[in-house]
Design an enzyme around this catalytic site. Structure first.
Site, PDB file in Angstrom:
ATOM      1  N   LYS A 167       0.826  -1.220   0.000  1.00 39.49           N
ATOM      2  CA  LYS A 167       0.000   0.000   0.000  1.00 39.49           C
ATOM      3  C   LYS A 167       0.856   1.266   0.000  1.00 39.49           C
ATOM      4  O   LYS A 167       0.366   2.353  -0.313  1.00 39.49           O
ATOM      5  CB  LYS A 167      -1.017  -0.001   1.139  1.00 39.49           C
ATOM      6  CG  LYS A 167      -0.473  -0.070   2.559  1.00 39.49           C
ATOM      7  CD  LYS A 167       0.080   1.207   3.102  1.00 39.49           C
ATOM      8  CE  LYS A 167       0.882   0.965   4.345  1.00 39.49           C
ATOM      9  NZ  LYS A 167       1.643   2.120   4.820  1.00 39.49           N
ATOM     10  N   THR A 224      -3.282   5.179   4.990  1.00 42.07           N
ATOM     11  CA  THR A 224      -2.085   5.824   4.436  1.00 42.07           C
ATOM     12  C   THR A 224      -2.427   6.712   3.237  1.00 42.07           C
ATOM     13  O   THR A 224      -1.791   7.739   3.033  1.00 42.07           O
ATOM     14  CB  THR A 224      -1.055   4.745   4.042  1.00 42.07           C
ATOM     15  OG1 THR A 224      -1.044   3.752   5.061  1.00 42.07           O
ATOM     16  CG2 THR A 224       0.325   5.316   3.909  1.00 42.07           C
TER      17      THR A 224
HETATM   18  O1  13P Z   1       2.471   2.433   7.537  1.00 42.12           O
HETATM   19  C1  13P Z   1       2.065   3.454   8.014  1.00 42.12           C
HETATM   20  C2  13P Z   1       0.715   3.589   8.577  1.00 42.12           C
HETATM   21  O2  13P Z   1       0.096   2.356   8.726  1.00 42.12           O
HETATM   22  C3  13P Z   1       2.920   4.667   8.017  1.00 42.12           C
HETATM   23  O3  13P Z   1       2.865   5.254   6.775  1.00 42.12           O
HETATM   24  P1  13P Z   1       4.125   6.047   6.208  1.00 42.12           P
HETATM   25  O4  13P Z   1       5.298   5.121   6.315  1.00 42.12           O
HETATM   26  O5  13P Z   1       3.744   6.412   4.817  1.00 42.12           O
HETATM   27  O6  13P Z   1       4.296   7.258   7.090  1.00 42.12           O
END
Ligand code: 13P
Ligand code: NAI
Length: 309
Positions: A167, A224
């Site tokens: 994702k 996200t």
């Molecule tokens: O995995 C994440 C939230 O579940 C954190 O997202 P990021 O690594 O894009 O900050």
């Protein structure tokens, strides 16, 4: 209680490692955080530990494993991997790497819609602990669950891990979509088409389809792709505003795993002949080959097809 006597070592002093340590401390567990910058003796720290939680970014996984291999890890220690990434040389997931290095240790994947900053504020969140060793997953569920953190069990560690990893590529695309102000229809179409792309790859790499509809798949995709707190989303958003990738990275706090994941995923897709149109455009954008506007145009002008095939 037995669980309260457990000692936990968190490896990785980034925001996710600190957050997981805080969650365990809220349950009155003895928690130590080790990072490569502390200069502390890792061997001494893990000597009496019951659980090791690895919360390093993907580039730290192999060095961490190699360091622990030199310490002759006791096989009773439960290893938990919380990294969301693909190792660039082998293209393997952290679960594979840990399992290969420590086949006798119980191994648990922790993944879910878990923006660390929100969890640190005490806002409610849920996650998944997945393992082939159910007892180990149940123990982790007890150790980390609390009033504002709900932990679910799953028996598909690979699918759980791959949802959280794949994702991140879509979060970059989603940031572009919002940065270009393409609207709610476009965003809904993107996220809905992102899920089958994740499932196509994730099931080919060994995850169960059902897992991708759960918290670690769809749940993390929604979190996200919709939050400015996500570093991956920020990468896409800032690129859409016209910044170059080096400019974006210079301002970014912490790791955006999706950048490396996109590159590794493209190699996997080519090798396994997988159709990954969104990833392909994110890859070209990150390489500086196309603008965000061209990435959108390329996605829209593909051959027309059936929704489900
Ligand atoms: O995995 C994440 C939230 O579940 C954190 O997202 P990021 O690594 O894009 O900050
Ligand atoms: N921040 C979040 O909200 C969440 C992050 N994650 C995942 O957890 C992992 C870590 O994320 P963050 O803590 O946010 O990142 P971060 O960038 O804040 O921290 C990364 C950590 O990895 C360590 N590290 C990096 N390279 C290393 C190496 N070569 N050797 C040893 N250690 C090394 C760093 O010292 C640091 O402790 C990532 O895979 C991320 O996708 C998962 C869920 C939530």
């Amino acid at each position: 209680m037995l669980e309260n006597a457990k000692k936990i070592t968190v490896i990785g002093g980034g925001i996710w490692g600190q957050t997981l340590a805080n969650l365990a401390r809220r349950n009155h567990l003895t928690v130590r955080v080790w990072s490569r910058h502390t200069g502390e003796d890792l061997g001494a720290i893990i000597a009496d530990t019951d659980v090791i939680i690895s919360a390093v970014s993907i580039k730290g996984v192999v060095p961490t494993i190699e360091q622990l291999q030199q310490l002759q890890l006791n096989s009773r220690i439960i290893i938990v991997t919380a990294t969301k990434g693909l190792e660039p040389i082998t293209t393997r997931t952290p679960f594979h790497l840990w399992n290969q290095a420590f086949p006798a240790n119980p191994l648990v994947v922790l993944s879910g819609p878990n923006l660390a900053k929100e969890i640190n504020q005490g806002l409610p969140a849920a996650t998944v602990v997945a393992s082939y060793q159910q007892k180990a997953a149940i123990l982790l569920q007890k150790l980390l669950s609390g009033e504002s953190f709900r932990v679910y069990l799953n028996s598909d560690p690979l699918g759980t891990e791959l949802g959280g990893t794949l994702k991140n590529v879509m979060a970059i695309a989603s940031g572009v979509c919002d940065g270009l102000q393409l609207g709610t229809n476009a965003k809904s179409a993107l996220l809905t088409r992102a899920l089958p792309e994740i499932i196509r790859v994730g099931t080919c790499l060994g995850g169960c389809q059902e897992t991708f509809f759960g918290l670690s798949g769809l749940g993390d995709l929604l979190a996200t792709c919709n939050s400015p707190l996500s570093r991956n989303y920020q990468v896409g958003y800032q690129l859409a505003l016209g910044l170059s990738l080096p400019e974006v990275l210079a301002k970014l706090e912490g790791t955006a795993e999706g950048i490396n994941t996109t590159e590794v995923l493209m190699r996997i897709a080519q090798e396994k002949n997988l159709y990954v149109p969104i990833t392909c455009q994110v890859d070209r954008l990150l390489r500086g080959e196309i603008s965000p506007q061209v990435a959108v145009y390329e996605l829209m002008r593909r051959d027309l097809k059936a929704e489900f095939d």
